[in-house]
Scaffold this motif. Structure first.
Motif, PDB file in Angstrom:
ATOM      1  N   THR A 113       0.839  -1.208   0.000  1.00 54.98           N
ATOM      2  CA  THR A 113       0.000   0.000   0.000  1.00 54.98           C
ATOM      3  C   THR A 113       0.871   1.254   0.000  1.00 54.98           C
ATOM      4  O   THR A 113       0.607   2.227  -0.717  1.00 54.98           O
ATOM      5  N   THR A 117       1.074   4.048  -3.012  1.00 55.19           N
ATOM      6  CA  THR A 117       0.711   5.419  -2.615  1.00 55.19           C
ATOM      7  C   THR A 117       1.855   6.386  -2.913  1.00 55.19           C
ATOM      8  O   THR A 117       1.642   7.459  -3.498  1.00 55.19           O
ATOM      9  N   ASN A 134      -7.575   3.396   0.298  1.00 54.59           N
ATOM     10  CA  ASN A 134      -6.769   2.310   0.866  1.00 54.59           C
ATOM     11  C   ASN A 134      -7.667   1.330   1.616  1.00 54.59           C
ATOM     12  O   ASN A 134      -8.407   1.731   2.527  1.00 54.59           O
ATOM     13  N   THR A 161      -2.767   5.793   6.583  1.00 51.05           N
ATOM     14  CA  THR A 161      -3.761   6.527   5.795  1.00 51.05           C
ATOM     15  C   THR A 161      -4.314   7.716   6.580  1.00 51.05           C
ATOM     16  O   THR A 161      -4.551   8.793   6.016  1.00 51.05           O
ATOM     17  N   TYR A 165      -3.813  11.522   5.351  1.00 52.75           N
ATOM     18  CA  TYR A 165      -4.972  12.395   5.127  1.00 52.75           C
ATOM     19  C   TYR A 165      -4.789  13.733   5.841  1.00 52.75           C
ATOM     20  O   TYR A 165      -4.947  14.807   5.254  1.00 52.75           O
ATOM     21  N   PHE A 175      -9.590  11.204   0.354  1.00 62.25           N
ATOM     22  CA  PHE A 175      -9.001   9.996   0.929  1.00 62.25           C
ATOM     23  C   PHE A 175     -10.096   9.117   1.523  1.00 62.25           C
ATOM     24  O   PHE A 175     -11.048   9.618   2.118  1.00 62.25           O
ATOM     25  N   CYS A 177     -10.266   5.369   3.887  1.00 57.47           N
ATOM     26  CA  CYS A 177      -9.629   4.221   4.536  1.00 57.47           C
ATOM     27  C   CYS A 177     -10.763   3.235   4.820  1.00 57.47           C
ATOM     28  O   CYS A 177     -11.636   3.503   5.645  1.00 57.47           O
TER      29      CYS A 177
END
Ligand SMILES: NC(=O)c1ccc[n+]([C@@H]2O[C@H](COP(=O)([O-])OP(=O)(O)OC[C@H]3O[C@@H](n4cnc5c(N)ncnc54)[C@H](O)[C@@H]3O)[C@@H](O)[C@H]2O)c1
Length: 254
Positions: A113, A117, A134, A161, A165, A175, A177
């Motif tokens: 991840t 990213t 994510n 995440t 953010y 964003f 999560c």
């Protein structure tokens, strides 16, 4: 919902929620780059879908990820949305798993991840638009017997995440999560140690998770808890951790 000519990169697109997201977004007009180690799975996802392009990729390979992101941007155009869905979930008591497996789970679920990213987000921030989605899990909030290695990887995704953010809010990128309870996908077949908690929690439909992602993005809500079970589990962990563990021990008989 129209995604006409938007470019979307989805990891884990060869199965489950990544596949469903890819197929839905193609149908909504997006050009979808699907990345996965499972090439057969990618072929199946893209069958009869001309808006889908397969990018075989191991998300743990940082250089290959950077190359793939560059290729996607060159071939399909600037990326409007990234969905990090690639993951594995071999369950087991921690002392029954070797360090290699525990590290591998972290490598794919968390480091993968991070790799994607870091490769894709800077250009989205520079353009001042885009979505970063994510996939964590309710397991990123709620530790459970048999899920220790997976829990650690998903706790890491949540923390990464959330901070990402807050460091980048108000810069135009949205964003999400994603923290679902069990979802009916092939991932659950990896729970070979057969944790009893999964028998108590019937999986929800993947469509429900994808719908929740869109509504949360539209409302500017970072944490996506797609149903009451996920939300309740989150509150249990925060306010009644002793009760949560007592339930876990009772359920698993440990
Ligand atoms: N299914 C659930 O119960 C559930 C619940 C909560 C969260 N999640 C999360 O949702 C996301 C999607 O899961 P799913 O249920 O669709 O799983 P899935 O097993 O159906 O799909 C995961 C995909 O990731 C791919 N993958 C694995 N390792 C990879 C690697 N190194 N590089 C590239 N691709 C790789 C697999 O080949 C597979 O196609 C995951 O992050 C998962 O942890 C799933």
């Amino acid at each position: 919902m129209s995604f006409e000519d938007q470019v979307v990169l989805i990891t884990g697109a060869g199965s489950g929620m990544g596949r469903l997201a890819a197929q839905r977004l193609c149908a909504a007009g997006a050009r979808v780059a699907g990345a996965d180690v499972n090439e057969e799975g990618l072929r199946e996802t893209g069958r009869d879908r001309e808006r889908f392009r397969a990018f075989p990729l191991d998300v743990t390979d940082e250089r290959a990820v950077a190359r793939t992101v560059a290729e996607v941007e060159q071939e399909l155009g600037p990326i409007d949305r990234v969905m990090n869905a690639a993951a594995i979930m071999p369950t087991g008591l921690l002392m029954d798993q070797d360090a290699g497996l525990v590290n591998r789970i972290m490598d794919i679920n968390y480091c993968g991840t991070v790799n994607v990213t870091m490769a894709a987000l800077p250009a989205m921030l520079a353009r001042g638009r885009g979505d970063l989605v994510n996939f964590a899990s309710i397991a990123g909030w709620l530790p459970a017997l048999h899920f220790g290695a997976y829990n650690a990887s998903k706790f890491a995704v949540v923390a990464f995440t959330e901070v990402l953010y807050h460091e980048n809010r108000n810069r135009g990128v949205r964003f999400a999560c994603v923290c679902p309870p069990p979802v009916a996908t092939p991932l659950l077949d990896q729970a070979k140690s057969q944790p009893k908690v999964l028998e108590d929690l019937p999986p929800i439909a993947p469509e429900k998770v994808l719908d929740a992602i869109e509504s949360h993005l539209d409302r500017g809500k970072l944490m996506v808890f797609p149903d009451r079970v996920a939300k309740l589990s989150y509150h249990m962990r925060r306010f009644l951790p002793g009760l949560m563990w007592a339930g876990g021990h009772r359920t698993e008989g440990i």
